[in-house]
Motif scaffolding. Structure first.
Motif, PDB file in Angstrom:
ATOM      1  N   TRP A 137       0.807  -1.240   0.019  1.00 45.13           N
ATOM      2  CA  TRP A 137      -0.052   0.084   0.040  1.00 45.13           C
ATOM      3  C   TRP A 137       0.928   1.262  -0.010  1.00 45.13           C
ATOM      4  CZ3 TRP A 137      -2.141   3.119   4.392  1.00 45.13           C
ATOM      5  CH2 TRP A 137      -3.582   3.688   3.904  1.00 45.13           C
ATOM      6  N   LYS A 138       0.691   2.106  -0.814  1.00 49.70           N
ATOM      7  CA  LYS A 138       1.583   3.366  -1.191  1.00 49.70           C
ATOM      8  C   LYS A 138       0.798   4.743  -0.696  1.00 49.70           C
ATOM      9  CE  LYS A 138       4.213   1.192  -4.635  1.00 49.70           C
ATOM     10  NZ  LYS A 138       4.880   1.425  -5.914  1.00 49.70           N
ATOM     11  N   GLU A 139      -0.096   4.591   0.127  1.00 54.29           N
ATOM     12  CA  GLU A 139      -0.762   5.744   0.410  1.00 54.29           C
ATOM     13  C   GLU A 139      -0.172   6.360   1.539  1.00 54.29           C
ATOM     14  OE1 GLU A 139      -3.505   7.219  -1.334  1.00 54.29           O
ATOM     15  OE2 GLU A 139      -3.070   5.856  -2.692  1.00 54.29           O
ATOM     16  N   GLU A 140       0.475   5.883   2.494  1.00 58.02           N
ATOM     17  CA  GLU A 140       1.058   6.507   3.746  1.00 58.02           C
ATOM     18  C   GLU A 140       2.399   6.497   3.334  1.00 58.02           C
ATOM     19  OE1 GLU A 140       2.518   4.783   8.139  1.00 58.02           O
ATOM     20  OE2 GLU A 140       0.971   3.598   6.988  1.00 58.02           O
ATOM     21  N   ASP A 141       3.121   5.749   2.681  1.00 54.85           N
ATOM     22  CA  ASP A 141       4.556   6.064   2.121  1.00 54.85           C
ATOM     23  C   ASP A 141       4.795   5.784   0.690  1.00 54.85           C
ATOM     24  OD1 ASP A 141       7.224   5.990   1.836  1.00 54.85           O
ATOM     25  OD2 ASP A 141       7.750   4.595   3.191  1.00 54.85           O
ATOM     26  N   PRO A 142       4.912   6.679  -0.128  1.00 60.10           N
ATOM     27  CA  PRO A 142       5.003   6.421  -1.752  1.00 60.10           C
ATOM     28  C   PRO A 142       6.107   5.269  -2.117  1.00 60.10           C
ATOM     29  CG  PRO A 142       4.996   8.889  -1.035  1.00 60.10           C
ATOM     30  CD  PRO A 142       5.143   8.087   0.164  1.00 60.10           C
ATOM     31  N   SER A 143       7.125   5.029  -1.191  1.00 65.30           N
ATOM     32  CA  SER A 143       7.810   4.037  -1.651  1.00 65.30           C
ATOM     33  C   SER A 143       7.357   2.818  -1.148  1.00 65.30           C
ATOM     34  CB  SER A 143       9.108   4.318  -0.876  1.00 65.30           C
ATOM     35  OG  SER A 143       9.220   4.037   0.671  1.00 65.30           O
ATOM     36  N   GLY A 144       6.245   2.516  -0.559  1.00 60.35           N
ATOM     37  CA  GLY A 144       5.679   1.359  -0.462  1.00 60.35           C
ATOM     38  C   GLY A 144       5.807   0.650   1.042  1.00 60.35           C
ATOM     39  N   GLU A 145       5.061  -0.368   1.021  1.00 63.17           N
ATOM     40  CA  GLU A 145       5.266  -1.181   2.316  1.00 63.17           C
ATOM     41  C   GLU A 145       6.135  -2.255   2.224  1.00 63.17           C
ATOM     42  OE1 GLU A 145       1.101  -0.475   4.292  1.00 63.17           O
ATOM     43  OE2 GLU A 145       1.090  -2.012   2.829  1.00 63.17           O
ATOM     44  N   ASN A 146       7.504  -2.231   2.774  1.00 63.90           N
ATOM     45  CA  ASN A 146       8.495  -3.120   2.465  1.00 63.90           C
ATOM     46  C   ASN A 146       9.191  -3.806   3.657  1.00 63.90           C
ATOM     47  OD1 ASN A 146       8.614  -2.822  -0.463  1.00 63.90           O
ATOM     48  ND2 ASN A 146       9.439  -0.678   0.174  1.00 63.90           N
ATOM     49  N   CYS A 147       8.463  -3.746   4.813  1.00 63.88           N
ATOM     50  CA  CYS A 147       8.793  -4.269   6.048  1.00 63.88           C
ATOM     51  C   CYS A 147       7.523  -4.853   6.613  1.00 63.88           C
ATOM     52  CB  CYS A 147       9.539  -3.310   7.178  1.00 63.88           C
ATOM     53  SG  CYS A 147      11.154  -2.702   6.566  1.00 63.88           S
TER      54      CYS A 147
END
Length: 113
Positions: free
Chosen positions: A63-73
């Motif tokens: 999901w990229k709404e909170e952080d444009p780089s995405g959710e990677n952790c």
């Protein structure tokens, strides 16, 4: 309508953030290829507890709404059934780590029985 759903989703994520813990799993190098901190891939371990949604995309959803780089952790939610979520690595939450036991416990030998 979408804005309301998105806003509610953000609120829910914030409510439960106090029960989230990093688990040492990420897909920072290659999206979708989850790797533990010891460089073992998630596929190698075969253990997965991602949150499953009925009507939307299940976790990991990047999901990229909170952080444009995405959710990677990845983190575990200890409040709701110990399930995993992918979240932004920029989140400030607690973590779970593995540590060797420094203490040894004496065992009874046959003479003490």
């Amino acid at each position: 309508m979408y804005h309301c759903v998105l806003k509610r989703s953000l609120q829910i994520r914030e409510i439960y953030s106090k029960e989230f813990y990093w688990i040492g799993l990420n897909d920072l190098e290659t999206e979708g290829r989850w790797v533990w901190v010891n460089n073992q891939t998630l596929n190698e371990t075969g253990v997965q507890f991602w949150y499953k949604r009925e009507s939307e995309q299940s976790e990991p959803d990047n999901w990229k709404e909170e952080d444009p780089s995405g959710e990677n952790c990845a983190c575990v939610d200890l409040k709701i059934s110990h399930i995993w979520y992918d979240v932004s690595c920029k989140r400030n939450i607690k973590f779970i780590c593995e540590k060797k036991n420094k203490h040894t416990f004496p065992f009874l030998d046959d003479k003490e029985l």
